[in-house]
Design a protein around this motif. Structure first.
Motif, short mmCIF file in Angstrom:
data_model
loop_
_atom_site.label_atom_id
_atom_site.label_comp_id
_atom_site.label_asym_id
_atom_site.label_seq_id
_atom_site.Cartn_x
_atom_site.Cartn_y
_atom_site.Cartn_z
N UNK A 38 40.73 5.60 22.69
CA UNK A 38 41.71 5.62 21.61
C UNK A 38 42.70 4.45 21.69
N UNK A 39 42.41 3.50 22.56
CA UNK A 39 43.24 2.30 22.71
C UNK A 39 44.71 2.61 22.97
N UNK A 40 44.96 3.58 23.82
CA UNK A 40 46.33 3.88 24.22
C UNK A 40 46.76 2.74 25.16
N UNK A 41 47.88 2.08 24.88
CA UNK A 41 48.31 0.94 25.70
C UNK A 41 48.40 1.31 27.19
N UNK A 42 47.98 0.38 28.03
CA UNK A 42 47.99 0.63 29.47
C UNK A 42 49.40 0.83 30.02
N UNK A 43 50.36 0.16 29.40
CA UNK A 43 51.74 0.26 29.88
C UNK A 43 52.36 1.63 29.61
N UNK A 44 51.84 2.34 28.61
CA UNK A 44 52.41 3.65 28.29
C UNK A 44 51.93 4.69 29.29
N UNK A 45 52.78 5.65 29.54
CA UNK A 45 52.44 6.73 30.45
C UNK A 45 52.67 8.05 29.72
N UNK A 46 51.65 8.50 28.99
CA UNK A 46 51.83 9.73 28.22
C UNK A 46 51.88 10.96 29.12
N UNK A 47 52.55 12.00 28.65
CA UNK A 47 52.49 13.26 29.40
C UNK A 47 51.12 13.91 29.15
N UNK A 48 50.66 14.70 30.07
CA UNK A 48 49.36 15.37 29.94
C UNK A 48 49.56 16.85 30.19
N UNK A 113 42.36 5.16 13.37
CA UNK A 113 41.39 5.92 12.58
C UNK A 113 40.45 4.98 11.85
N UNK A 114 40.98 3.90 11.32
CA UNK A 114 40.15 2.91 10.63
C UNK A 114 39.16 2.28 11.61
N UNK A 115 39.62 1.94 12.80
CA UNK A 115 38.73 1.35 13.81
C UNK A 115 37.62 2.32 14.20
N UNK A 116 38.01 3.60 14.38
CA UNK A 116 37.01 4.60 14.74
C UNK A 116 36.02 4.84 13.61
N UNK A 117 36.49 4.80 12.35
CA UNK A 117 35.58 4.98 11.22
C UNK A 117 34.53 3.88 11.21
N UNK A 118 34.94 2.64 11.44
CA UNK A 118 33.96 1.56 11.44
C UNK A 118 33.01 1.69 12.62
N UNK A 119 33.51 2.12 13.76
CA UNK A 119 32.65 2.32 14.93
C UNK A 119 31.67 3.47 14.71
N UNK A 120 32.13 4.55 14.08
CA UNK A 120 31.24 5.68 13.75
C UNK A 120 30.16 5.23 12.78
N UNK A 121 30.53 4.45 11.78
CA UNK A 121 29.54 3.94 10.82
C UNK A 121 28.51 3.06 11.52
N UNK A 163 29.28 11.63 18.74
CA UNK A 163 29.93 12.95 18.68
C UNK A 163 31.36 12.87 19.18
N UNK A 164 31.56 12.20 20.32
CA UNK A 164 32.90 12.09 20.90
C UNK A 164 33.84 11.32 19.98
N UNK A 165 33.37 10.20 19.43
CA UNK A 165 34.22 9.40 18.54
C UNK A 165 34.53 10.15 17.25
N UNK A 166 33.58 10.94 16.75
CA UNK A 166 33.81 11.74 15.56
C UNK A 166 34.89 12.79 15.82
N UNK A 167 34.89 13.37 17.01
CA UNK A 167 35.92 14.34 17.37
C UNK A 167 37.29 13.66 17.44
N UNK A 168 37.35 12.47 18.04
CA UNK A 168 38.62 11.74 18.09
C UNK A 168 39.10 11.38 16.68
N UNK A 169 38.17 10.98 15.84
CA UNK A 169 38.51 10.63 14.46
C UNK A 169 39.07 11.86 13.73
N UNK A 170 38.47 13.01 13.94
CA UNK A 170 38.98 14.23 13.32
C UNK A 170 40.40 14.54 13.77
N UNK A 171 40.69 14.30 15.05
CA UNK A 171 42.04 14.53 15.57
C UNK A 171 43.02 13.59 14.90
#
Length: 174
Positions: A38-48, A113-121, A163-171
């Motif tokens: 999902x191209x989350x920046x490496x510098x960011x530290x999200x909570x999990x 989402x646009x990037x994932x749509x093109x990758x899914x296509x 399948x995995x990218x489609x799930x991410x796109x749905x999110x």
């Protein structure tokens, strides 16, 4: 130098520790994969957030919280018994453990989402070409068995990724 090679002692094998370590590795891998795809920046530290029903597994992840934060490069790890749906969050389930990575404020959801749509296509098109190739009797009869088998393996991998990218796109689109 002349001593015999040591023989393994079965009493020193700790199956539970091996299982827990495998779970820890799988959770870290899921976090890293989600961040990378999902191209989350490496510098960011999200909570999990981790959700699991088994109390012993929860206590293990509570104990390993700081290690998980360091290795997975996250700011905070919340361990709970209940799974909670969260908007703008990617989730995956690994060994019965739900791993939720919030995405709000970390990525541009429309752009991603646009990037994932093109990758899914792209993957859908590739999958259609691979299916056509596998349906072609000339290919399956004349190509070496290893090539046909490799094509089948690539098809399965492409299908899993799609399948995995489609799930991410749905999110991202929800």
């Amino acid at each position: 130098m002349k001593a015999a090679w040591p023989k393994p002692t079965k009493t020193l094998v700790d199956r539970e520790a091996e299982t827990r370590f495998a779970q820890l590795q799988a959770v870290i891998s899921a976090i890293r994969t989600t961040r990378a795809e999902l191209n989350v920046p490496l510098a960011s530290k999200p909570p999990v957030r981790l959700a699991m029903k088994e109390a012993t597994t929860r206590s293990f992840f509570e104990e390993q919280r700081s290690l998980l934060q360091t290795i997975a490069s996250v700011s905070d790890v919340t361990v709970s018994a209940k799974s909670e749906r969260q908007k703008d969050a990617a989730s995956s389930i690994v060994d019965g453990i739900e791993v939720v990575v919030p995405l709000a404020g970390l990525i541009d959801t429309a752009k991603e989402a646009q990037r994932l749509q093109s990758r899914v296509a792209e993957l859908t098109s590739h999958l259609a070409r691979t299916d056509a190739r596998l349906r072609d009797r000339h290919f399956t009869e004349k190509a070496p068995a290893e090539v046909v088998e490799q094509t089948k393996v690539q098809r399965a991998q492409t299908q899993d990724t799609l399948k995995k990218l489609s799930e991410y796109l749905a999110v991202l689109q929800s």
